[in-house]
Write a protein that holds these residues in place. Structure first.
Motif, PDB file in Angstrom:
ATOM      1  N   TYR A 229      26.468  87.395  18.904  1.00 59.84           N
ATOM      2  CA  TYR A 229      25.765  88.383  18.206  1.00 59.84           C
ATOM      3  C   TYR A 229      26.751  88.800  16.953  1.00 59.84           C
ATOM      4  CZ  TYR A 229      23.578  92.690  16.199  1.00 59.84           C
ATOM      5  OH  TYR A 229      23.070  93.586  15.485  1.00 59.84           O
ATOM      6  N   ARG A 236      25.977  87.624   8.286  1.00 58.24           N
ATOM      7  CA  ARG A 236      24.828  88.028   7.619  1.00 58.24           C
ATOM      8  C   ARG A 236      25.343  89.259   6.712  1.00 58.24           C
ATOM      9  NH1 ARG A 236      23.481  84.020   8.336  1.00 58.24           N
ATOM     10  NH2 ARG A 236      22.825  83.083  10.386  1.00 58.24           N
ATOM     11  N   LEU A 240      24.876  89.402   2.817  1.00 60.99           N
ATOM     12  CA  LEU A 240      24.269  90.775   2.357  1.00 60.99           C
ATOM     13  C   LEU A 240      25.204  91.271   1.020  1.00 60.99           C
ATOM     14  CD1 LEU A 240      22.136  92.422   4.784  1.00 60.99           C
ATOM     15  CD2 LEU A 240      21.312  91.079   3.130  1.00 60.99           C
ATOM     16  N   VAL A 243      25.208  89.068  -1.928  1.00 60.24           N
ATOM     17  CA  VAL A 243      24.033  89.082  -2.805  1.00 60.24           C
ATOM     18  C   VAL A 243      23.973  90.324  -3.466  1.00 60.24           C
ATOM     19  CG1 VAL A 243      21.530  89.379  -2.392  1.00 60.24           C
ATOM     20  CG2 VAL A 243      22.691  87.692  -1.012  1.00 60.24           C
ATOM     21  N   ILE A 247      23.855  90.856  -7.336  1.00 63.89           N
ATOM     22  CA  ILE A 247      22.466  91.786  -8.138  1.00 63.89           C
ATOM     23  C   ILE A 247      23.395  92.685  -8.957  1.00 63.89           C
ATOM     24  CG2 ILE A 247      20.919  93.523  -7.871  1.00 63.89           C
ATOM     25  CD1 ILE A 247      19.973  92.124  -5.307  1.00 63.89           C
ATOM     26  N   LYS A 419      19.404 101.205   8.568  1.00 65.16           N
ATOM     27  CA  LYS A 419      17.919 101.784   8.305  1.00 65.16           C
ATOM     28  C   LYS A 419      17.959 102.929   7.152  1.00 65.16           C
ATOM     29  CE  LYS A 419      14.044 104.428  10.476  1.00 65.16           C
ATOM     30  NZ  LYS A 419      13.362 104.826  11.698  1.00 65.16           N
TER      31      LYS A 419
ATOM     32  N   HIS B 234      17.097  88.585  -5.711  1.00 66.18           N
ATOM     33  CA  HIS B 234      16.637  89.537  -4.849  1.00 66.18           C
ATOM     34  C   HIS B 234      16.075  88.638  -3.716  1.00 66.18           C
ATOM     35  CE1 HIS B 234      17.180  93.352  -7.216  1.00 66.18           C
ATOM     36  NE2 HIS B 234      17.093  93.759  -6.056  1.00 66.18           N
ATOM     37  N   ASN B 236      17.385  86.209  -2.374  1.00 67.75           N
ATOM     38  CA  ASN B 236      18.452  85.852  -1.361  1.00 67.75           C
ATOM     39  C   ASN B 236      18.322  86.965  -0.240  1.00 67.75           C
ATOM     40  OD1 ASN B 236      19.489  83.612  -2.392  1.00 67.75           O
ATOM     41  ND2 ASN B 236      20.478  84.876  -3.888  1.00 67.75           N
ATOM     42  N   TYR B 237      17.999  88.200  -0.569  1.00 69.26           N
ATOM     43  CA  TYR B 237      17.846  89.367   0.537  1.00 69.26           C
ATOM     44  C   TYR B 237      16.625  88.715   1.293  1.00 69.26           C
ATOM     45  CZ  TYR B 237      20.246  93.313  -1.785  1.00 69.26           C
ATOM     46  OH  TYR B 237      21.264  94.025  -2.081  1.00 69.26           O
ATOM     47  N   ARG B 239      16.059  85.841   2.320  1.00 67.47           N
ATOM     48  CA  ARG B 239      16.586  84.840   3.161  1.00 67.47           C
ATOM     49  C   ARG B 239      17.253  85.341   4.487  1.00 67.47           C
ATOM     50  NH1 ARG B 239      21.225  82.212   2.738  1.00 67.47           N
ATOM     51  NH2 ARG B 239      21.461  83.499   0.752  1.00 67.47           N
ATOM     52  N   VAL B 240      18.228  86.139   3.852  1.00 60.59           N
ATOM     53  CA  VAL B 240      19.220  86.773   4.808  1.00 60.59           C
ATOM     54  C   VAL B 240      18.687  87.842   5.742  1.00 60.59           C
ATOM     55  CG1 VAL B 240      21.364  88.038   4.994  1.00 60.59           C
ATOM     56  CG2 VAL B 240      20.870  86.491   3.112  1.00 60.59           C
ATOM     57  N   PHE B 241      17.433  88.573   5.453  1.00 59.64           N
ATOM     58  CA  PHE B 241      16.857  89.464   6.259  1.00 59.64           C
ATOM     59  C   PHE B 241      16.279  88.557   7.324  1.00 59.64           C
ATOM     60  CE2 PHE B 241      18.286  92.995   4.440  1.00 59.64           C
ATOM     61  CZ  PHE B 241      17.402  93.623   3.472  1.00 59.64           C
ATOM     62  N   GLU B 243      17.042  85.692   8.497  1.00 59.65           N
ATOM     63  CA  GLU B 243      18.002  85.059   9.169  1.00 59.65           C
ATOM     64  C   GLU B 243      18.334  86.146  10.146  1.00 59.65           C
ATOM     65  OE1 GLU B 243      21.009  83.581   6.873  1.00 59.65           O
ATOM     66  OE2 GLU B 243      19.665  81.874   6.376  1.00 59.65           O
ATOM     67  N   TRP B 244      18.705  87.277   9.768  1.00 54.10           N
ATOM     68  CA  TRP B 244      19.613  88.318  10.525  1.00 54.10           C
ATOM     69  C   TRP B 244      18.352  88.823  11.565  1.00 54.10           C
ATOM     70  CZ3 TRP B 244      20.892  93.856   7.766  1.00 54.10           C
ATOM     71  CH2 TRP B 244      21.375  94.733   8.798  1.00 54.10           C
ATOM     72  N   ILE B 247      18.536  87.897  15.358  1.00 56.43           N
ATOM     73  CA  ILE B 247      19.411  88.389  16.286  1.00 56.43           C
ATOM     74  C   ILE B 247      19.210  90.024  16.690  1.00 56.43           C
ATOM     75  CG2 ILE B 247      21.266  86.965  15.904  1.00 56.43           C
ATOM     76  CD1 ILE B 247      22.688  89.107  14.227  1.00 56.43           C
ATOM     77  N   GLU B 248      18.209  90.606  16.087  1.00 52.82           N
ATOM     78  CA  GLU B 248      17.971  91.937  16.406  1.00 52.82           C
ATOM     79  C   GLU B 248      16.612  92.183  17.011  1.00 52.82           C
ATOM     80  OE1 GLU B 248      19.978  94.466  15.591  1.00 52.82           O
ATOM     81  OE2 GLU B 248      21.421  93.208  14.329  1.00 52.82           O
ATOM     82  N   GLU B 250      15.274  95.515  18.060  1.00 55.40           N
ATOM     83  CA  GLU B 250      14.445  96.694  17.422  1.00 55.40           C
ATOM     84  C   GLU B 250      14.076  96.631  15.830  1.00 55.40           C
ATOM     85  OE1 GLU B 250      16.730  97.967  20.949  1.00 55.40           O
ATOM     86  OE2 GLU B 250      17.107  97.043  19.101  1.00 55.40           O
ATOM     87  N   MET B 251      15.239  96.060  15.124  1.00 56.69           N
ATOM     88  CA  MET B 251      14.821  95.810  13.835  1.00 56.69           C
ATOM     89  C   MET B 251      14.395  94.477  13.081  1.00 56.69           C
ATOM     90  SD  MET B 251      18.137  97.810  12.011  1.00 56.69           S
ATOM     91  CE  MET B 251      19.189  96.514  12.458  1.00 56.69           C
ATOM     92  N   MET B 429      11.741 100.560  10.928  1.00 56.61           N
ATOM     93  CA  MET B 429      12.853  99.863  11.928  1.00 56.61           C
ATOM     94  C   MET B 429      13.262 100.681  13.019  1.00 56.61           C
ATOM     95  SD  MET B 429      15.018  97.284   9.477  1.00 56.61           S
ATOM     96  CE  MET B 429      16.264  98.705   8.943  1.00 56.61           C
TER      97      MET B 429
END
Lengths: 461, 429
Positions: A229, A236, A240, A243, A247, A419, B234, B236-237, B239-241, B243-244, B247-248, B250-251, B429
């Motif tokens: 994990y 990740r 982020l 990125v 931006i 969050k 933006h 790219n967000y 894509r990364v979200f 992928e992320w 592994i989550e 709850e989110m 989330m």
């Protein structure tokens, strides 16, 4: 996620430990719910999200707090001595804990002191996840150490760091933490010097390196999962972070070009007669949008960028914690191997002739005596080893359960932070677009108003 | 990219047979558009052999015209149509420029794409470029058709309706050699002694208009480029979200759906900037109009110069006559020198010379009068067209800025929508 509230509106003890922490942010840390397993859920839908407002710092929540210690970091000041210039921060503690002599403390600390505290906490609790500190230097963009934005960002991070410690049921009881919060400057300096010596620390490091070279044999499944994990999470977060920086850069370049756009309309209005109002109107709108963009940029670098950065550092922290846990297990496994070998030796002794017995014979000692001596020696060693192994086994148990507990806690905090951070980012983007929308809408109203004025003037003439 | 009130005006005028709305709708409504609807409906690629017998690909545009009878109830006339290529439009415009030199002739859409920001193709064959050109050509036709003078031109009418033989017809008017000689004269350097103040001011205005619109177009293109970058990163967000979220626990869902909104945000810039291209085209039209304005000023300058030259010539001829009559030589002339060297003239010779001079002066007077009339008429016509143009320009550009504001508002609203959706995903989330 459910919140269990009694009729009076106070949360009961939730058994699952899952949190619903809306609108949590840095300064609210002081008063927000504790995140250990024993605390209840809280629902606070009406809380504003602004993280840096000073008024939020002292906002009081109606739910009963299990918290009995609150820490804030503020008031950066620079100090100039003959040797160096540095910044100190005011650290204010309010507590009802009995082991504190007073209920309020105010001290000044510098970055070095925070570093020391964190090192001590990690040494004392190697498998707890201690929140990271902001980095020593910021190489990217060559931000000066004494730049106001840098200082403010750092202050916020230091505040968050101390709050996390204060909320932690184990760490908040740490002796060094107490001294950090309460000691006068000279007291702290002398206490720092008393820490484990350089040699013993070196010894620890050598042992740690040796252990990591050996490698752990049977890592428990849950820690394998944790490692996977964290590795992914760290990637990740890094992405982020990149990125977001990108931006920021693109938006800055957009702003630079946008700043030239408005003046061109003004220039044009100089040649026109009828079109002066709308041209100047458009120029005004563009300029106001420039302002909104500046604000957006600055809030990005104040909020989202540090948050992502923080969690990149968190991943590194957790990786280190996992390594330390592995080392503890390796140490235990190594000792256990030695014990097993010794026990095997004893077994072998009862069956075959030992070289030392033969030697004993040659030297004239009674073989039986020699063997008994050998057996006794081994027995002593084995008993000692058993004790050590038991201790190390305990150590592994403690380390594992500490980490397991802290892992849940960290994840929950992380989710809360993420969050809140993203909700706030989304809101800021909404605000930005709404500002621009208002600007253009008012332009339309005024231009159309002009037109109808002209028309009616024309009809009346 | 509306015309200057063309079809709109035609519709209004058909509801207003007595012309009571005459103040609001200028002469344009009484023009060709009252009788016919014009559109450039389609564009097509063709391949053919060109003048040097090489294979080339070019685009043709379908011009559709339909008679509009304001009295008829059912206007179900089927449209006539013919195909024209860009070079034919250019020919038409050149003809109009020469035939009506005092008119600010509407410009054609650009031949090659300029002021492009990087994502926009500079390729003439690119479908977006062709589409924008089609709109530009239609706009050109509508502007000509709503012009009080230009719309009555037969060559223009035949351009719209006569597929075959139009080129020959244009050439037969003999405008081309006239154009060439005019061009030569216009490109020469000459200085006017008494420039008309109004035209000088007009020339300055056209220079300023040209410079400011081209600067505006340049800056706009750069800003568009940057904005494109901001929106696209933006993505790219997203894509990364995504992928992320893997592994989550709850989110995961929240991240995944927020990621989709980020993708939508990144994609939205394409439409936004395409729409903004229309605004750029409107600005470009007036950039080119500035050029047309300059041409009108230049032509007036030439006329003024020719007038002054004619007056000058006449004056010197008169002076010569005077000298001949009085016998004194005040001005240096070859005749004077030769007479000095080779002796005086005989009375007969002098009389012959006098007669020639008188003739020349007569011609000179007539020429001067002609030139004066020509100049006065030109000034009158040009000024009237200038006033018409100013009204059109002020109206068009004001509308353009309003539509720009509307575009900005729409863009802001889209942004608010996307981020509100994303915020909701994050909140859950």
């Amino acid at each position: 996620m459910s919140s269990n509230l009694t009729a009076a509106g106070f949360p009961t003890q939730a058994l699952t430990g899952e949190m619903l922490e809306l609108d949590e942010d840095d300064d609210l840390e002081v008063f927000s719910k504790d995140v250990t397993l024993t605390d209840g859920s809280s629902v606070s839908a009406s809380l504003p999200t602004s993280p840096s407002s000073m008024t939020n710092q002292y906002r009081f929540e109606e739910e009963s707090d299990a918290r009995d210690i609150f820490v804030t970091v503020d008031n950066p000041e620079s100090h100039v001595t003959a040797l160096e210039t540095f910044i100190t921060y005011r650290v204010v503690t309010k507590t009802t804990r009995s082991d504190f002599d007073s209920c309020e403390y105010e001290v000044r600390r510098r970055y070095q002191d925070f570093l020391w505290l964190r090192d001590r906490l990690e040494e004392t609790h190697p498998t707890l996840i201690v929140h990271p500190l902001p980095e020593k230097f910021v190489m990217k963009g060559m931000v000066e150490r004494f730049n106001n934005d840098f200082i403010e960002t750092r202050r916020k991070a230091l505040h968050k760091f101390l709050c996390r410690i204060a909320e932690h049921s184990i760490l908040s009881c740490n002796a060094d933490f107490k001294i950090f919060l309460t000691a006068q400057a000279w007291e702290l300096t002398s206490h720092k010097k008393q820490g484990p010596g350089l040699l013993s620390r070196m010894g620890d490091t050598v042992r740690a390196v040796a252990a990591s070279v050996r490698g752990v044999k049977n890592r428990p499944e849950e820690f394998v999962a944790m490692q996977e994990y964290v590795d992914t999470f760290s990637q990740r977060m890094g992405s982020l972070d990149k990125v977001t920086q990108r931006i920021f850069k693109e938006m800055k370049e957009y702003l630079d070009d946008l700043k030239q756009y408005g003046p061109t309309y003004v220039l044009w209005s100089g040649s026109e007669e009828e079109l002066v109002e709308p041209l100047k109107g458009v120029a005004g709108c563009i300029d106001k949008c420039c302002q909104a963009t500046e604000e957006q940029l600055s809030q990005m670098s104040d909020n989202l960028v540090p948050l992502l950065h923080e969690y990149v550092l968190c991943s590194d922290t957790i990786k280190a914690v996992l390594r330390r846990r592995d080392n503890i297990q390796t140490e235990y496994e190594a000792k256990y191997d030695i014990l097993v070998n010794k026990q095997a030796d004893r077994e072998a002794l009862t069956e075959t002739e030992d070289l030392s017995i033969m030697l004993g014979r040659l030297l004239g000692k009674v073989p039986e005596e020699a063997r008994q001596q050998q057996e006794q020696r081994l027995h002593g060693q084995i008993e000692e080893l058993k004790g050590e192994v038991e201790k190390l086994e305990d150590k592994v148990e403690c380390a594992n359960s500490a980490l397991k507990g802290d892992w849940e806690r960290w994840q929950s905090k992380m989710r809360g932070d993420v969050k809140a951070g993203f909700v706030s980012t989304a809101q800021k983007n909404i605000d930005y677009h709404e500002k621009c929308l208002a600007v253009w809408e008012s332009f339309l109203t005024s231009v159309n108003a002009d037109q109808s004025v002209e028309k009616s003037a024309g009809l009346n003439s | 990219m509306a015309d200057s009130g063309g079809p709109e005006a035609a519709q209004l005028s058909s509801n207003d047979p007595k012309g009571e709305l005459g103040d609001v709708i200028p002469e344009e409504a009484r023009s060709l558009l009252r009788k016919m609807e014009i559109s450039v409906a389609e564009a097509e690629k063709r391949t053919g052999k060109n003048a040097v017998n090489m294979l080339e690909t070019y685009t043709v545009y379908l011009i559709e015209t339909r008679r509009v009878d304001s009295s008829a109830e059912n206007q179900n006339f089927s449209p006539d149509s013919l195909w024209r290529r860009y070079s034919e439009f250019e020919l038409l415009r050149n003809y109009l420029l020469v035939t009506y030199p005092f008119v600010i002739v509407p410009p054609l859409p650009e031949k090659r794409a300029e002021f492009v920001w990087h994502k926009l193709s500079a390729d003439n064959m690119d479908p977006d470029f062709v589409e924008r050109r089609r709109i530009g050509l239609e706009n050109f036709l509508l502007r000509v058709a709503s012009h009080p003078i230009l719309s009555n031109d037969k060559i223009f009418y035949d351009f719209l309706t006569e597929e075959n033989g139009w080129k020959e017809e244009v050439m037969e008017t003999g405008f081309q050699p006239k154009a060439d000689s005019r061009l030569k004269a216009l490109n020469a350097t000459f200085r006017v002694k008494n420039p008309d103040k109004r035209f000088t001011e007009l020339k300055h205005y056209s220079d300023e208009l040209q410079s400011v619109t081209s600067q505006l177009l340049r800056v706009r293109a750069r800003v568009a480029d940057r904005l494109y970058g901001v929106y696209k990163v933006h993505g790219n967000y997203g894509r990364v979200f995504s992928e992320w979220s893997a592994i989550e626990r709850e989110m995961g869902d929240g991240l995944q759906s927020a990621g989709h909104h980020m993708d939508a945000y990144a994609a939205s810039i394409d439409d936004i900037l395409e729409e903004e291209e229309n605004y750029a085209d409107q600005l470009k039209e007036y950039l080119f109009y500035a050029e047309a304005l300059k041409a009108v000023c230049r032509k007036h300058e030439l006329l003024q110069y020719e007038l002054e030259t004619a007056a000058q010539d006449l004056m010197s001829k008169k002076q010569q006559r005077e000298e001949l009559a009085s016998g004194t030589v005040r001005t240096f002339s070859l005749k004077g020198m030769t007479s000095k060297l080779f002796g005086q003239e005989t009375p007969e010779q002098r009389e012959a010379k006098m007669r020639v001079l008188e003739e020349q002066i007569q011609e000179g007077e007539e020429l001067l009068q002609e030139k004066k009339t020509e100049c006065d008429e030109y000034v009158r016509n040009a000024w009237s067209d200038m006033e018409r143009f100013t009204v059109q320009k002020d109206r068009d550009l004001r509308e353009a800025m309003i539509s720009y504001a509307v575009m900005q508002i729409s863009m802001c609203k889209k942004g608010i929508q996307v981020w509100t959706n994303a915020k909701e995903c994050f909140s859950k989330m």
